[in-house]
Write a protein that holds these residues in place. Structure first.
Motif, PDB file in Angstrom:
ATOM      1  N   VAL A 234      -4.553  -0.234   3.438  1.00  0.00           N
ATOM      2  CA  VAL A 234      -5.953   0.607   2.848  1.00  0.00           C
ATOM      3  C   VAL A 234      -5.436   1.198   1.652  1.00  0.00           C
ATOM      4  O   VAL A 234      -6.499   1.073   0.655  1.00  0.00           O
ATOM      5  N   MET A 235      -4.372   1.968   1.575  1.00  0.00           N
ATOM      6  CA  MET A 235      -4.150   2.722   0.179  1.00  0.00           C
ATOM      7  C   MET A 235      -4.148   1.760  -0.902  1.00  0.00           C
ATOM      8  O   MET A 235      -4.498   1.835  -2.102  1.00  0.00           O
ATOM      9  N   GLU A 236      -3.431   0.658  -0.640  1.00  0.00           N
ATOM     10  CA  GLU A 236      -3.209  -0.422  -1.596  1.00  0.00           C
ATOM     11  C   GLU A 236      -4.510  -0.905  -2.173  1.00  0.00           C
ATOM     12  O   GLU A 236      -5.009  -1.281  -3.157  1.00  0.00           O
ATOM     13  N   GLU A 237      -5.460  -1.341  -1.120  1.00  0.00           N
ATOM     14  CA  GLU A 237      -6.909  -1.664  -1.189  1.00  0.00           C
ATOM     15  C   GLU A 237      -7.804  -0.619  -2.116  1.00  0.00           C
ATOM     16  O   GLU A 237      -8.449  -1.021  -3.112  1.00  0.00           O
ATOM     17  N   CYS A 238      -7.511   0.380  -1.918  1.00  0.00           N
ATOM     18  CA  CYS A 238      -8.119   1.496  -2.554  1.00  0.00           C
ATOM     19  C   CYS A 238      -7.973   1.847  -3.937  1.00  0.00           C
ATOM     20  O   CYS A 238      -8.357   2.723  -4.546  1.00  0.00           O
ATOM     21  N   GLY A 239      -6.599   1.633  -4.252  1.00  0.00           N
ATOM     22  CA  GLY A 239      -6.080   1.886  -5.710  1.00  0.00           C
ATOM     23  C   GLY A 239      -5.576   3.359  -5.438  1.00  0.00           C
ATOM     24  O   GLY A 239      -5.757   4.188  -6.648  1.00  0.00           O
ATOM     25  N   ILE A 240      -4.698   3.588  -4.191  1.00  0.00           N
ATOM     26  CA  ILE A 240      -4.013   5.176  -4.201  1.00  0.00           C
ATOM     27  C   ILE A 240      -2.905   5.027  -4.890  1.00  0.00           C
ATOM     28  O   ILE A 240      -2.401   3.996  -5.025  1.00  0.00           O
ATOM     29  N   ASP A 241      -2.573   6.373  -5.300  1.00  0.00           N
ATOM     30  CA  ASP A 241      -1.518   6.272  -6.291  1.00  0.00           C
ATOM     31  C   ASP A 241       0.064   6.531  -5.546  1.00  0.00           C
ATOM     32  O   ASP A 241       0.988   6.467  -6.075  1.00  0.00           O
ATOM     33  N   GLY A 242      -0.108   7.114  -4.366  1.00  0.00           N
ATOM     34  CA  GLY A 242       1.342   7.467  -3.727  1.00  0.00           C
ATOM     35  C   GLY A 242       0.933   8.129  -2.291  1.00  0.00           C
ATOM     36  O   GLY A 242      -0.103   8.151  -1.748  1.00  0.00           O
ATOM     37  N   ILE A 243       2.155   8.433  -1.614  1.00  0.00           N
ATOM     38  CA  ILE A 243       2.029   8.922  -0.368  1.00  0.00           C
ATOM     39  C   ILE A 243       2.775  10.226  -0.071  1.00  0.00           C
ATOM     40  O   ILE A 243       3.736  10.326  -0.999  1.00  0.00           O
ATOM     41  N   VAL A 244       2.669  11.123   0.488  1.00  0.00           N
ATOM     42  CA  VAL A 244       3.268  12.357   0.834  1.00  0.00           C
ATOM     43  C   VAL A 244       3.609  12.016   2.407  1.00  0.00           C
ATOM     44  O   VAL A 244       2.842  12.010   3.395  1.00  0.00           O
ATOM     45  N   ALA A 245       4.991  12.081   2.807  1.00  0.00           N
ATOM     46  CA  ALA A 245       5.455  11.956   3.932  1.00  0.00           C
ATOM     47  C   ALA A 245       6.466  12.904   4.247  1.00  0.00           C
ATOM     48  O   ALA A 245       7.641  13.041   3.558  1.00  0.00           O
ATOM     49  N   THR A 246       6.318  13.787   5.162  1.00  0.00           N
ATOM     50  CA  THR A 246       5.389  13.836   6.373  1.00  0.00           C
ATOM     51  C   THR A 246       4.714  15.118   6.348  1.00  0.00           C
ATOM     52  O   THR A 246       5.382  16.287   5.914  1.00  0.00           O
ATOM     53  N   ASN A 247       3.945  15.231   7.350  1.00  0.00           N
ATOM     54  CA  ASN A 247       3.279  16.492   7.876  1.00  0.00           C
ATOM     55  C   ASN A 247       3.837  16.965   8.804  1.00  0.00           C
ATOM     56  O   ASN A 247       5.045  16.454   9.152  1.00  0.00           O
TER      57      ASN A 247
END
Length: 351
Positions: A234-247
């Motif tokens: 989904v993140m790749e589809e939406c053009g999101i820039d990165g990920i924070v791992a983890t909560n």
């Protein structure tokens, strides 16, 4: 000195009280001439080898302070002077809210861990925007976005969008927080359709702006690898820039603290040393799954300089600390940065 004298004294006081005292002292220090200069001379490390450029932003060093400490963007300048390469403010919600009933923050010293069920207590996005209005652009600020507790999940996209719009000109990057275990049903937003709806609204707004602000998604350590795969898609589809791992995690596995004590503390997200292995594992998995082309902020269980190195070696572009800052004190950032400088010199054959 911190571990042997200062920390034992601080740990005699309830953790949320200590947090408010420290925030108050930093706010008071803001009005003392030379206060930030003194902090910088004591704790900051300046070295070219520490600099990073991630999602188009230049960081003076890769060690940041995770969301939850400066909830209302009140002391980010002082924290920057203490050596952090970036500070993530929030989690912020559209309307002010008190959070969950107290007590809601607990220490587990035997495990070098914290349990919190704060519940996104904050003064609201308008108050945060006001605090950021006069910020100097000499350090990187991230905005961690949440929804109000009373907002039903079907209306959550509007909450995230309001946060995003009001802070768009005030911060350098955004983190969408849908993985906190302390807001009722919040983590149900981690399914593909809900993530897509939230992120699509943000990216559509961003397309109409003159400045580009990176958007990252913060994920739970309790996700399965299959769920992480869906999230990445989904993140790749939406053009999101990165990920924070983890909560934080809801797991209480393998704790040293006796089970009755832990049970009596109640629900909440666990952070600190028990999370180290899982957070690094997820960072390594995301790094490999995305072909090493997706920036990752690694956070969760960084309690030693070696943990920070392991997180970066697993594929994180940047790291964040919080519980490690509580247990190791203000020199922890400096120690990590000095260790990174040493590692760089070793690689260059100059040591």
């Amino acid at each position: 000195m911190y571990n042997k004298i200062i920390r034992p004294l601080l740990f005699k006081i309830p953790p949320e009280h200590i947090h408010h005292i420290i925030i108050g002292l930093l706010k008071f220090g803001h009005y003392i001439p030379g206060f930030k200069t003194v902090l910088s001379s004591m704790f900051a490390v300046r070295d070219k080898s520490l600099e990073r450029e991630v999602f188009g932003i230049k960081f003076s060093n890769p060690v940041g302070l995770a969301a939850g400490f400066d909830k209302n963007a009140e002391v980010y300048e002082e924290l920057g002077a203490m050596g952090f390469g970036f500070v993530e403010v929030g989690t912020v919600t559209p309307k002010a809210q008190p959070g969950n009933p107290k007590p809601r923050l607990f220490r587990l010293p035997k495990d070098m861990a914290l349990i919190n069920r704060m519940g996104f207590n904050n003064k609201g996005v308008e108050a945060m925007a006001k605090n950021l209005r006069k910020r100097k652009r000499n350090m990187v600020i991230g905005g961690n976005l949440g929804k109000n507790t009373i907002t039903p999940n079907e209306k959550a996209p509007a909450d995230y969008l309001k946060d995003f719009r009001l802070l768009y000109d005030s911060v350098d990057y955004f983190v969408v927080n849908i993985s906190c275990p302390n807001i009722t049903n919040l983590r149900k937003l981690q399914d593909k359709d809900n993530i897509k709806e939230i992120l699509t609204g943000l990216t559509e707004f961003r397309r109409g702006q003159n400045e580009y602000r990176p958007i990252l998604l913060k994920i739970s350590p309790d996700l399965t690898f299959e769920q992480i795969d869906d999230t990445i898609e989904v993140m790749e589809e939406c053009g999101i820039d990165g990920i924070v791992a983890t909560n934080t995690t809801t797991s209480r596995a393998a704790l040293i603290t006796d089970s009755d004590t832990v049970s009596n503390l109640g629900n909440g997200g666990l952070s600190g040393k028990p999370l180290t292995e899982r957070s690094i594992e997820i960072v390594r998995y995301v790094h490999r799954k995305t072909g090493a082309c997706f920036p990752i902020i690694g956070v969760g269980g960084i309690m030693t300089e070696e943990d920070a190195l392991a997180m970066l070696e697993a594929g994180a572009s940047l790291v964040q600390i919080y519980t490690g800052f509580v247990y190791n004190g203000p020199k922890f950032v400096k120690n990590i940065c000095k260790r990174l400088c040493l590692e760089d010199r070793i690689k260059q054959g100059v040591y």
